[in-house]
Motif scaffolding. Structure first.
Motif, PDB file in Angstrom:
ATOM      1  N   GLY A 279      -4.469   0.011 -22.738  1.00 22.84           N
ATOM      2  CA  GLY A 279      -5.422  -0.532 -23.697  1.00 22.84           C
ATOM      3  C   GLY A 279      -4.819  -0.509 -25.082  1.00 22.84           C
ATOM      4  N   PRO A 280      -5.316  -1.356 -25.988  1.00 17.99           N
ATOM      5  CA  PRO A 280      -4.815  -1.349 -27.371  1.00 17.99           C
ATOM      6  C   PRO A 280      -5.153  -0.037 -28.065  1.00 17.99           C
ATOM      7  CG  PRO A 280      -6.206  -3.281 -26.904  1.00 17.99           C
ATOM      8  CD  PRO A 280      -6.379  -2.343 -25.777  1.00 17.99           C
TER       9      PRO A 280
ATOM     10  N   LYS B  23      -8.953   4.922 -24.793  1.00 15.55           N
ATOM     11  CA  LYS B  23      -8.180   5.609 -23.752  1.00 15.55           C
ATOM     12  C   LYS B  23      -8.234   7.125 -23.909  1.00 15.55           C
ATOM     13  CE  LYS B  23      -4.180   3.732 -24.576  1.00 15.55           C
ATOM     14  NZ  LYS B  23      -4.581   3.017 -25.825  1.00 15.55           N
TER      15      LYS B  23
ATOM     16  N   HIS C 229       1.941   2.701 -23.902  1.00 11.75           N
ATOM     17  CA  HIS C 229       1.979   1.357 -24.471  1.00 11.75           C
ATOM     18  C   HIS C 229       3.227   0.608 -24.023  1.00 11.75           C
ATOM     19  CE1 HIS C 229      -0.795   3.192 -27.530  1.00 11.75           C
ATOM     20  NE2 HIS C 229      -1.392   2.056 -27.300  1.00 11.75           N
TER      21      HIS C 229
ATOM     22  N   ASN D 125     -10.723  -1.838 -23.054  1.00 12.75           N
ATOM     23  CA  ASN D 125     -10.684  -2.476 -24.376  1.00 12.75           C
ATOM     24  C   ASN D 125     -12.057  -2.338 -25.020  1.00 12.75           C
ATOM     25  OD1 ASN D 125      -9.252  -4.087 -26.391  1.00 12.75           O
ATOM     26  ND2 ASN D 125     -10.731  -5.691 -25.906  1.00 12.75           N
ATOM     27  N   GLU D 126     -12.069  -1.890 -26.273  1.00 13.03           N
ATOM     28  CA  GLU D 126     -13.315  -1.655 -26.992  1.00 13.03           C
ATOM     29  C   GLU D 126     -14.270  -0.779 -26.179  1.00 13.03           C
ATOM     30  OE1 GLU D 126     -14.875  -5.432 -28.302  1.00 13.03           O
ATOM     31  OE2 GLU D 126     -13.420  -5.534 -29.927  1.00 13.03           O
TER      32      GLU D 126
ATOM     33  N   THR E 234      -6.937  -8.300 -23.178  1.00  8.27           N
ATOM     34  CA  THR E 234      -7.520  -7.610 -24.329  1.00  8.27           C
ATOM     35  C   THR E 234      -8.017  -8.578 -25.399  1.00  8.27           C
ATOM     36  OG1 THR E 234      -5.307  -7.303 -25.282  1.00  8.27           O
ATOM     37  CG2 THR E 234      -6.207  -5.500 -23.971  1.00  8.27           C
TER      38      THR E 234
ATOM     39  N   ARG F 130      -2.106  -9.063 -23.284  1.00  5.98           N
ATOM     40  CA  ARG F 130      -2.713  -9.808 -24.382  1.00  5.98           C
ATOM     41  C   ARG F 130      -3.872 -10.675 -23.888  1.00  5.98           C
ATOM     42  NH1 ARG F 130      -0.768 -10.558 -29.200  1.00  5.98           N
ATOM     43  NH2 ARG F 130      -1.328 -12.782 -29.224  1.00  5.98           N
TER      44      ARG F 130
ATOM     45  N   ASP G 140     -11.913  -9.391 -26.601  1.00 11.84           N
ATOM     46  CA  ASP G 140     -12.316  -9.344 -28.002  1.00 11.84           C
ATOM     47  C   ASP G 140     -13.167 -10.545 -28.391  1.00 11.84           C
ATOM     48  OD1 ASP G 140     -11.047  -6.972 -28.490  1.00 11.84           O
ATOM     49  OD2 ASP G 140      -9.197  -7.887 -29.247  1.00 11.84           O
TER      50      ASP G 140
ATOM     51  N   ALA H  33      -8.818   1.602 -28.247  1.00  9.70           N
ATOM     52  CA  ALA H  33      -9.603   1.012 -27.156  1.00  9.70           C
ATOM     53  C   ALA H  33     -10.509   2.019 -26.459  1.00  9.70           C
ATOM     54  CB  ALA H  33      -8.665   0.386 -26.122  1.00  9.70           C
TER      55      ALA H  33
END
Length: 283
Positions: free
Chosen positions: A78-79, A84, A233, A249-250, A277, A274, A281, A82
């Motif tokens: 996850g970004p 994690k 990552h 994500n989020e 995620t 990408r 978004d 996010a």
């Protein structure tokens, strides 16, 4: 003696140091607690059931559900921001969930945390360490906290020092160690009691390429009979170490499936990341 964070005190939970009338009793309890179960792919070792963590109106984690069975090595992606690390802390009992249940080896980490911790090795991101201790004294401290006998303590310290390649710094103050060596000390602590479940948040952070390869090799060996959830990552690490991906994500789950199914139509893993995620978004 002080530590960088109070999180270390939670790891050395007082419940792990229950007094026994004799060392042999403590040894029997510890050995029974740390004996690994024969590998069974149908045994659920990590489970998130509707896990949520709210800070006011902000949801750091929302209704996260998944199961990880024994012997699986799963990448948690996850970004930044996010959710994690929050989800990992919920799974390990370091944070209390606002909603839902976290289980380790069948133990509810809200009501049976001590039993769950006996099965769990946890390496948090930038894991806190007692900087005035040496790796040897730190490992001895945690072995005593877990009630290990003297002989088992010595055997396990020797094993994790060898596994994490710490022999050259074993009696050097942790404050004087590089970030990479500190990361290895944290990993040695997580492996000390031979846990059935490993949860590792960015385990290769701060390591050089040779050390990263060593971690990959270690994870491959450990994953044969243990359950591992690791965040990273670095997509090359995902390909090298994991067969399954869980992506968040989020605060919400956006993918849970096989590594081979993550990329579509010739995508690279970075492109798949990408797509999942950024698309989330925009919803």
């Amino acid at each position: 003696m002080t530590a960088e964070s109070t999180t270390i005190d939670e790891t050395a939970d007082p419940g792990l140091t229950e007094k026994a009338p004799a060392e042999s009793t403590a040894t029997e309890n510890t050995d029974a607690a740390t004996t690994q179960t024969a590998a069974n792919p149908n045994t659920t070792m990590i489970e998130a059931i509707g896990l949520s963590k709210f800070y006011g109106e902000f949801a750091a984690s929302r209704n996260v559900n998944f199961k990880i069975n024994q012997g699986e090595v799963v990448a948690f992606l996850g970004p930044n921001g996010a959710g994690k690390s929050t989800t990992m802390k919920l799974l390990t009992g370091f944070l209390a969930p606002s909603e839902g249940i976290a289980k380790i080896a069948g133990h509810n980490m809200s009501s049976q945390r001590i039993q769950g911790l006996r099965k769990l090795g946890y390496l948090p991101e930038n894991g806190p360490l007692y900087l005035d201790m040496t790796p040897h004294s730190l490992l001895s401290f945690f072995a005593d906290a877990r009630g290990m006998s003297r002989s088992r303590r010595n055997d396990r310290i020797e094993a994790v020092v060898d596994l994490c390649d710490l022999s050259s710094v074993i009696y050097k103050a942790i404050a004087k160690l590089s970030k990479g060596y500190r990361q290895r000390v944290g990993m040695a602590q997580a492996l000390l009691h031979e846990p059935d479940v490993l949860i590792m948040d960015e385990p290769t952070a701060g390591l050089d390429p040779n050390q990263i390869q060593e971690v990959r090799n270690t994870m491959s060996r450990l994953g044969k009979d243990r359950t591992i959830l690791l965040s990273t990552h670095i997509m090359q690490e995902v390909e090298a170490m994991a067969s399954r991906v869980i992506m968040i994500n989020e605060g919400e789950l956006v993918y849970d499936g096989a590594m081979s199914s993550l990329a579509e139509d010739g995508e690279t893993l970075d492109q798949a990341f990408r797509r999942l995620t950024i698309a989330a978004d925009r919803i």
